[in-house]
Write a protein that holds these residues in place. Structure first.
Motif, PDB file in Angstrom:
ATOM      1  N   UNK A 149       0.759  -1.268   0.068  1.00 35.28           N
ATOM      2  CA  UNK A 149      -0.034  -0.015  -0.008  1.00 35.28           C
ATOM      3  C   UNK A 149       0.769   1.045   0.036  1.00 35.28           C
ATOM      4  N   UNK A 150       1.808   1.406   0.778  1.00 34.44           N
ATOM      5  CA  UNK A 150       2.878   2.425   0.780  1.00 34.44           C
ATOM      6  C   UNK A 150       3.631   2.828  -0.806  1.00 34.44           C
ATOM      7  N   UNK A 151       4.041   1.691  -0.985  1.00 36.48           N
ATOM      8  CA  UNK A 151       4.831   1.854  -2.335  1.00 36.48           C
ATOM      9  C   UNK A 151       3.707   2.366  -3.321  1.00 36.48           C
ATOM     10  N   UNK A 152       2.586   1.818  -3.581  1.00 36.58           N
ATOM     11  CA  UNK A 152       1.740   2.220  -4.596  1.00 36.58           C
ATOM     12  C   UNK A 152       1.269   3.608  -4.258  1.00 36.58           C
ATOM     13  N   UNK A 153       0.840   4.205  -3.159  1.00 35.11           N
ATOM     14  CA  UNK A 153       0.309   5.394  -2.861  1.00 35.11           C
ATOM     15  C   UNK A 153       1.599   6.431  -2.926  1.00 35.11           C
ATOM     16  N   UNK A 154       2.735   5.880  -2.877  1.00 39.03           N
ATOM     17  CA  UNK A 154       4.019   6.947  -3.086  1.00 39.03           C
ATOM     18  C   UNK A 154       4.202   7.030  -4.426  1.00 39.03           C
ATOM     19  N   UNK A 155       4.259   5.892  -5.401  1.00 37.38           N
ATOM     20  CA  UNK A 155       4.337   6.226  -6.759  1.00 37.38           C
ATOM     21  C   UNK A 155       3.115   7.338  -7.244  1.00 37.38           C
ATOM     22  N   UNK A 156       1.781   6.862  -6.745  1.00 38.74           N
ATOM     23  CA  UNK A 156       0.909   7.637  -7.180  1.00 38.74           C
ATOM     24  C   UNK A 156       0.888   9.161  -6.772  1.00 38.74           C
ATOM     25  N   UNK A 157       1.420   9.463  -5.561  1.00 37.57           N
ATOM     26  CA  UNK A 157       1.667  10.691  -4.866  1.00 37.57           C
ATOM     27  C   UNK A 157       2.723  11.612  -5.843  1.00 37.57           C
ATOM     28  N   UNK A 174       2.374  -2.848  -7.322  1.00 34.10           N
ATOM     29  CA  UNK A 174       2.380  -1.453  -7.172  1.00 34.10           C
ATOM     30  C   UNK A 174       2.805  -0.585  -8.162  1.00 34.10           C
ATOM     31  N   UNK A 175       3.477  -0.972  -9.241  1.00 32.37           N
ATOM     32  CA  UNK A 175       3.770  -0.444 -10.521  1.00 32.37           C
ATOM     33  C   UNK A 175       2.803  -0.308 -11.464  1.00 32.37           C
ATOM     34  N   UNK A 176       1.881  -1.296 -11.343  1.00 34.92           N
ATOM     35  CA  UNK A 176       0.562  -1.135 -12.276  1.00 34.92           C
ATOM     36  C   UNK A 176      -0.330  -0.309 -11.850  1.00 34.92           C
ATOM     37  N   UNK A 177      -0.707  -0.488 -10.631  1.00 40.23           N
ATOM     38  CA  UNK A 177      -1.658   0.362 -10.061  1.00 40.23           C
ATOM     39  C   UNK A 177      -1.212   1.770  -9.951  1.00 40.23           C
ATOM     40  N   UNK A 178      -0.062   1.791  -9.397  1.00 41.67           N
ATOM     41  CA  UNK A 178       0.491   3.116  -9.128  1.00 41.67           C
ATOM     42  C   UNK A 178       0.759   4.108 -10.046  1.00 41.67           C
TER      43      UNK A 178
END
Length: 596
Positions: A45-53, A123-127
């Motif tokens: 969750x943290x990795x995905x949301x960091x990429x999005x952010x 994380x890469x796909x969703x981010x």
């Protein structure tokens, strides 16, 4: 070094077995799995949301918004590259179907790379905007933790399966901070048979994961403010359930159709380009489709009914109710397409989160339209929550998971009755059309699904033919003299022998009783060859055949034993009903002793 490590583990196991019962040891391992799966959930969750952010807020470039069209394709491309260059020895698979297959046909063996590869690729796909959820990857990651811990410690199939379920429950609990839903999910989806002793490891694993994930990731997913539900609104919950039940059937069929389209595209990078461009266009037109989409549901629950259309090219028309309704309805169907395109193009993720989003949007638009019409005044937030539970329960064929997950993540336990009604009805509608869920249909079509109803098939699916082949039967070649082979035949104490040519190709069988009769009555016993006595086998089986099919052939031909061949007609040995039934009984006894 490896042998020393194995010997060391063996000594630990021997000591453990003398001091700790299986039941208590599994409880300890369940807690360990819960800790590791909780860390994995927090990391994902943290990795995905960091990429999005980073892509949405931290990266400042005046032209960056033009790249939102290709961000999803970049994410899928990076995922495909990672899989190609970093996962070479084994096959990388997404979704829960491979996990169910591992339990059914691979002795609950989940490849170790899934512990980290699922996190990285999801994380890469969703981010980068892939329109899928993180739940299926974290379930697979948690299950891989349980599977590999059990295998390293030399546990049995049933014990490893228990740890796989603990990992899955912990993954859901850590991802949603919902331990009860994690337990229910593991029972409904993964465990072939639920027993009371299994509840304790699941409980501890899920609770531990929820606590660990909470320490590292404290953001609440949804906030629901409601005064409860009204009896006169139950009729509308039933209507909503019918709409979602029908939509779930559409989604299930669309899943197979889109998979079929991408399956026809053989080159992986062609899939990336085609799927990425389609997804980019959809995200450009419908920004709600970017990533998981939870932010839209959060806005709707807060009462911002324009959040679906905001930030889109149609935002200027958000004051027109008809435009909001039409845009939301189209978004619901586009979300289903975007999710399936993301997965078909090579991205990693699951349909867990998309199911929640689509169900929530259907619940919103239903209540919103009813309120606009003046027929009644419904609590929109309540219907959003009920729609989420109903969609998840019907699409996944996991109604209890849908009910308890939504109740936990929204704090909507006060809505338990509407949740139960909508989920039960929508699930019943889907089940009337689709016997199997999107996760299980492919396995069921191949006869590889563990069945609650057909316990014989469930046990047979755990058995592998190659371990039941008996190679002690005498084997003759066509030109062999019976008199020369007689001593070997007598010493085998078998009532049948195989006949092959010089290259090992199977030619037929000889029954020993008939061979003795010929040796007594034949005038030229010394020159009697195997080719004179060989006869076709009543049937043959291959080493890849399912044991259920093997037993059906034996019943059909009224025989107790059949020869086993390779796909190239090479003789391997015989398999008998006796061997199958002995193994069957052993598995049943092991299940009865499970966790004793």
């Amino acid at each position: 070094m490896y042998i020393r490590f194995v010997n060391y583990l063996d000594k630990i196991n021997q000591y453990r077995k003398s001091k700790i019962s299986n039941r208590n040891f599994l409880v300890i391992l369940a807690v360990i799995v819960g800790v590791l799966a909780g860390l994995a959930a927090a990391a994902l969750k943290s990795l995905t949301h960091h990429i999005e952010e980073f892509l949405q807020s931290d990266w400042h470039w005046k032209y960056k918004y033009y790249l939102y069209f290709i961000f999803p394709m970049i994410g899928i491309f990076l995922t495909v590259l990672y899989i190609k260059y970093f996962i070479r020895k084994t096959k990388f698979e997404t979704g829960l179907t491979p996990l169910l297959y591992a339990i059914s046909k691979k002795s609950s063996k989940v490849e170790a790379h899934n512990i980290y590869s699922q996190i990285i690729t999801a994380a890469v796909t969703v981010g980068f905007g892939g329109s899928t959820g993180l739940e299926a990857p974290i379930v697979t990651s948690g299950s891989a933790i349980g599977s590999n811990l059990g295998r390293v410690l030399g546990l049995s199939y049933r014990e490893i399966t228990m740890l796989v379920a603990c990992g899955a429950a912990a993954g859901i609990a850590g991802a949603f901070n919902s331990p009860v839903a994690g337990i229910v999910f593991a029972i409904e989806i993964l465990l072939p048979e639920f027993t009371i002793p299994a509840f304790i490891p699941l409980l501890l694993s899920a609770a531990t994961a929820a606590v660990v994930a909470r320490l590292f990731y404290t953001q609440q997913l949804f906030f629901l403010v409601t005064e409860g539900w009204k009896v006169n609104a139950l009729f509308y919950y039933v209507i909503l359930a019918c709409f979602i039940g029908l939509f779930s059937i559409y989604f299930t069929k669309a899943n197979y159709a889109v998979k079929g389209l991408f399956y026809k595209i053989k080159h992986p990078y062609t899939k990336v380009i085609v799927g990425g461009l389609m997804l980019g266009a959809l995200v450009f037109l419908f920004p709600t489709l970017y990533g998981e989409g939870y932010i839209t549901i959060k806005g709707l629950l807060k009462g911002d009914y324009h959040t679906v259309i905001n930030n889109s090219i149609f935002a200027d028309y958000s004051s027109i109710s008809a435009v909001v309704v039409l845009f939301t309805v189209v978004t619901i169907f586009m979300k289903s397409i975007a999710t399936l395109v993301t997965l078909g193009a090579g991205g990693n993720g699951g349909t867990f989160a998309p199911s929640l989003i689509m169900g929530g949007l259907i619940g919103f638009i239903f209540a919103y339209v009813v309120n606009l019409s003046g027929i009644a005044q419904l609590n929109v937030s309540n219907f959003i929550v009920a729609g989420m539970a109903a969609a998840l329960g019907s699409i996944m064929h996991a109604p209890l998971t849908g009910i308890f997950l939504i109740a936990e993540i929204t704090g909507g336990y006060i809505l338990m009755v509407p949740l139960m009604i909508t989920t039960a009805i929508s699930y019943a509608i889907n089940r009337s059309s689709q016997k199997h869920s999107i996760y299980t249909k492919a396995l069921a079509d191949k006869g590889e699904l563990l069945s609650h109803e057909d316990k014989d098939t469930t046990v047979l699916n755990q058995m592998k033919l190659k371990y039941l082949i008996e190679k002690s039967y005498p084997q003759l070649q066509m030109n062999d003299l019976i008199s020369v082979k007689m001593n070997e035949i007598l010493q085998s104490h078998k009532n049948i022998c195989a006949v092959t040519d010089e290259l090992g190709d199977f030619k037929g069988i000889i029954y020993i009783e008939e061979l003795f009769n010929e040796m007594i009555n034949h005038p030229d016993k010394g020159n009697l060859m195997a080719s004179h006595l060989v006869q076709p086998a009543p049937n043959t089986i291959t080493e890849s055949d399912e044991l259920k099919m093997v037993l059906e052939k034996m019943e059909q031909d009224n025989v107790w034993i059949l020869p086993v061949l390779t796909a190239q007609n090479q003789y391997l040995g015989f398999v008998s009903k006796t061997a199958i039934f002995n193994k069957y009984r052993a598995l049943l006894m092991r299940q009865n002793d499970y966790m004793g």
